[in-house]
Enzyme design. Structure first.
Site, PDB file in Angstrom:
ATOM      1  N   GLU B 192       0.804  -1.224   0.000  1.00 31.13           N
ATOM      2  CA  GLU B 192       0.000   0.000   0.000  1.00 31.13           C
ATOM      3  C   GLU B 192       0.836   1.273   0.000  1.00 31.13           C
ATOM      4  O   GLU B 192       0.543   2.212  -0.733  1.00 31.13           O
ATOM      5  CB  GLU B 192      -0.940   0.026   1.224  1.00 31.13           C
ATOM      6  CG  GLU B 192      -2.148  -0.876   1.108  1.00 31.13           C
ATOM      7  CD  GLU B 192      -1.868  -2.305   1.523  1.00 31.13           C
ATOM      8  OE1 GLU B 192      -0.753  -2.570   2.018  1.00 31.13           O
ATOM      9  OE2 GLU B 192      -2.750  -3.162   1.349  1.00 31.13           O
ATOM     10  N   HIS B 261      -9.870  -4.619  11.139  1.00 35.31           N
ATOM     11  CA  HIS B 261     -10.558  -4.490   9.850  1.00 35.31           C
ATOM     12  C   HIS B 261     -11.869  -3.720   9.963  1.00 35.31           C
ATOM     13  O   HIS B 261     -12.700  -3.792   9.077  1.00 35.31           O
ATOM     14  CB  HIS B 261     -10.845  -5.866   9.246  1.00 35.31           C
ATOM     15  CG  HIS B 261      -9.640  -6.540   8.692  1.00 35.31           C
ATOM     16  ND1 HIS B 261      -8.681  -7.108   9.483  1.00 35.31           N
ATOM     17  CD2 HIS B 261      -9.230  -6.742   7.418  1.00 35.31           C
ATOM     18  CE1 HIS B 261      -7.740  -7.638   8.724  1.00 35.31           C
ATOM     19  NE2 HIS B 261      -8.039  -7.430   7.472  1.00 35.31           N
TER      20      HIS B 261
END
Lengths: 337, 458
Positions: B192, B261
């Site tokens: 990322e 998450h």
């Protein structure tokens, strides 16, 4: 000082880099001298309180950007970290605008809102000037991505130091650059110290040319104090990119004479070490000696070049001292397009 | 003893799916590991394997049945020589009774299967009257928006993990690789920080990247490039060099994926000058705002929500439907109390308003749509009418978007307020995994109703 070690089975150089023509020597001399004089003036102005914050001088490393610029073609992009004044001058950005940015004035290249570490020029293909160590490596890989996407035949020259070379995103970028065969030349300016930490204290693999090995990126060590060696290596790397072979790593072995920034007393190294580099490896003195030896120029001609450079720097300093600060309304502009 | 085979949940947020095809037929011997059937979710076609051994005694849900709820019995496996009649007739009891109340009714046949709810939305003011509407999911709306912009502008491309060959981890990029090719639909490694930086660098040259984060939780690895490089460069360059980029992906809690998450980043990004932050609720707004985001010359944080992806809404059928960034939408008008929400928070606000209406309380719902720049004028106008304000979000309370709204209302409409602004938020805890605790950590309709009544002193 080049060990000419190579991460691939490159032929060992014994004869030294290809010689420069008279014009090339004079060009390199003038460009390096302009950076040297500019940085000396910036240091002086910092001491006078005209420049604030951080100010990282490029003195000692001039051959790296000048040699690389001599190897590049129009449209090749440049991106670097915070030690960026030399990079901007060599790609033709106005010394007045650079110096006025250092003093935070309205005529600065970023209208006084960026400062020493944050200047840009789309016209000159200079993409900053970045203050976060290592960020320019991913960004520069994005510039290479754009060249690849557009198929424009350009390559990007991504400068970072031996310190930044230990950041994780450098290796994320290496991986994608090689995977996608992006035209990126990673130029690691190894000046031996990441702020106060020597390479040996920070890097498990201190041969930075090998840092791309596990991604199959070729690399080589270059005498970064010899502008001819830099140009020759730059040509090779940029040609590699333009042939669609992907990225290339150049470890430029160089040295900064001044501290990391103006506020660094540099107690982590000896005065003798600095003195030895200045006396035996100075990039400008090397060219100057060759110019005289080859009778490419006389002392008087070199003095005339020096005078011209000093005049440009003096004009920049004058402008940067007298230019007004930004209008207060500038506080609220350029936040969004 | 015969056992029922139940419709399985094949993803954390799956509530129903299509029984695409039976691989085994009645009378076949099955052993554990055998593929019994293929099930199509909104994300993928999956195989269902037998767990029990025996003979496939009965198929309860035929091939091609749509919208089969999770936990519905779909077949019966009996021991050799045993009759299918011996099968239990009801679904086995779910582990958590709390969870069961959230699921659709268990007994579903092909004929009366529920369809995904179509939420009626007042047409946006810029949609010409008489414009035909087409029902589509948020997922399809996002895909169509990106495809339309990619057709219109060669400089637009999308990059991210699994966006190309896999067709998107949440199938948002379905079909884009096939239409636009690998040059413009780019699978990245799991990296990322690196690919966010590459996107920003490409945008600085004038390309218009769409960077997909598989979820915004992973964008924390890249947040330096988003804030220090994308958001600040225009200012630091004195206006010379902008960054036309869209960072997009699901944000906030999905279902049962626990703390790492399940985080809402709306408040984080909304604090940053130089960014625009968008968090739509309806498919029409997802489509119109995504098209506007791609065209916008600034860096955009486009916050999606996994639970909304499969929800269906009416979307205006227009050649080029866009929604302006920075403009809230009055979802429902009312005179008694203003509910301000966005993204999935809207689902709580809408249900609460329905309940409040039964008690004679008319709530006005503002769908903020854009968090930054915030359409404070629309909030203030509503509060000046109702005198009462409740904010609804899944994010945390401290320094949250609701806190910002409360401050703005206090600054600009203090004299109109008949009660303090009340925030309904996610609880001030990391998201727990256990179903009951997760439910407690999220806001709920009851809390919104309670808050609305509190500001009405009822």
């Amino acid at each position: 000082m080049a060990s000419s070690a190579s991460s691939r089975s490159k032929s060992q150089k014994t004869a030294g880099p290809a010689v420069f023509t008279r014009d090339q020597e004079l060009h390199a001399y003038r460009e390096m001298l302009q950076i040297r004089r500019f940085e000396e003036k910036a240091g002086q102005m910092y001491g006078m309180g005209l420049i604030g914050g951080f100010c990282h001088l490029y003195i000692g490393q001039e051959a790296v950007v000048v040699g690389m610029q001599m190897a590049s073609i129009e449209g090749d992009q440049i991106i670097t970290g915070y030690r960026d004044h030399g990079h901007m001058l060599v790609c033709g950005m106005d010394p007045k605008g650079v110096m006025a940015e250092l003093t935070g004035r309205r005529g600065g290249l970023s209208k006084g809102k960026g400062g020493s570490m944050h200047m840009f020029s789309k016209e000159k293909h200079f993409y900053g000037g970045h203050g976060i160590v290592g960020a320019q490596v991913s960004l520069g890989t994005g510039l290479a991505f754009a060249n690849h996407y557009r198929g424009n035949g350009n390559a990007s020259m991504i400068y970072f130091g031996d310190g930044a070379a230990n950041q994780g995103q450098v290796y994320e970028s290496f991986n994608m650059a090689e995977l996608w065969k992006l035209p990126a030349v990673y130029i690691i300016e190894n000046n031996r110290y990441a702020m106060g930490t020597s390479v040996s204290r920070a890097s498990a693999q201190s041969d930075f040319s090998k840092r791309g090995l596990s991604f199959n990126i070729p690399g080589e060590q270059v005498d970064g104090m010899d502008v001819r060696a830099v140009r020759e290596a730059g040509l090779k790397a940029l040609t590699w990119c333009r042939e669609g072979k992907g990225p290339y790593i150049l470890e430029m072995q160089t040295y900064r004479y001044r501290g990391h920034s103006m506020s660094d007393p540099a107690k982590y190294r000896s005065k003798e070490e600095v003195q030895k580099m200045r006396e035996e490896h100075d990039p400008i003195e090397q060219v100057r000696a060759r110019l005289l030896r080859e009778k490419f120029a006389t002392e008087d001609e070199l003095k005339a070049i020096d005078a011209k450079v000093r005049a440009i720097v003096a004009e920049a300093a004058e402008f940067a001292t007298n230019d007004p600060e930004p209008d207060p309304s500038e506080l609220w502009t350029d936040i969004l397009v | 003893m015969a056992v029922n085979v139940l419709m399985p949940a094949l993803s954390p947020t799956m509530e129903q799916g299509k029984l695409a095809k039976w691989v085994k037929k009645v009378g076949d011997t099955v052993k554990s590991g055998d593929v019994l059937a293929e099930i199509e979710t909104d994300k993928a076609l999956m195989e269902v394997e037998a767990v029990d051994e025996g003979v496939l005694a009965a198929i309860l849900i035929p091939d091609g049945t749509e919208n089969v709820a999770v936990n519905t019995p779909i077949a019966v496996i009996a021991a050799e020589g045993e009759s299918a009649d011996a099968a239990p007739v009801t679904a086995s009891k779910p582990v958590s009774p709390e969870l069961a109340t959230q699921k659709p009714a268990a007994a579903v046949s092909a004929s009366d299967a529920p369809t995904a709810p179509v939420v009626a939305i007042a047409a946006a003011s810029d949609v010409p009257p008489g414009t035909p509407m087409v029902a589509m999911t948020v997922r399809e709306a996002l895909r169509d928006a990106m495809a339309e912009e990619m057709r219109a502008d060669e400089d637009v491309f999308i990059m991210g993990e699994e966006v190309a060959e896999y067709q998107g981890a949440y199938k948002i990029t379905q079909g884009l690789l096939q239409e636009f090719g690998a040059r413009r639909v780019i699978d990245t490694p799991i990296t990322e920080h690196g690919f966010a930086g590459i996107g920003v660098g490409a945008a600085m040259t004038g390309l218009k990247p769409i960077v997909e984060f598989m979820t915004f939780n992973f964008a924390m690895q890249a947040i330096d490039q988003i804030i220090n490089s994308a958001a600040k460069t225009l200012y630091m360059s004195g206006g010379q060099m902008g960054c036309p980029i869209v960072f997009r992906g699901p944000n906030g809690a999905a279902a049962r994926v626990a703390a790492q998450h399940s985080q809402d980043y709306a408040a984080w990004y909304s604090q940053i000058p130089g960014l625009k932050v968008v968090a739509p609720y309806t498919a029409a707004d997802f489509k119109g705002l995504m098209k506007s985001a791609i065209r916008d010359p600034n860096p955009i944080i486009f916050l999606e929500n996994e639970i909304l992806y499969g929800q269906t809404f009416d979307v205006p059928q227009m050649d080029d439907y866009t929604v302006p960034i920075g403009k809230a939408r009055i979802h429902r008008t009312g005179k008694d109390v203003t509910l301000v929400s966005w993204s999935i928070g809207m689902t709580y606000a809408i249900k609460a308003a329905d309940e409040l209406a039964k008690e004679g309380i008319e709530a006005e719902i503002i769908d903020l749509r854009t968090i930054r720049p915030m359409d404070v004028d629309t909030i203030i106008a509503s509060v000046q009418k109702t005198g009462r304000c409740v904010t609804v979000e899944e994010g945390w309370p401290q320094s949250g978007v609701g806190a910002e709204i409360a401050a703005r209302v206090m600054e600009r409409a203090f004299d109109w307020l008949d009660a303090p602004v009340v925030r309904v938020t996610g609880k001030d805890v990391p998201m727990p995994y256990a179903a009951n605790l997760e439910k407690l950590a999220l806001p709920n309709v009851g809390e919104v109703i309670q808050a609305a009544k509190a500001v009405l002193y009822r």
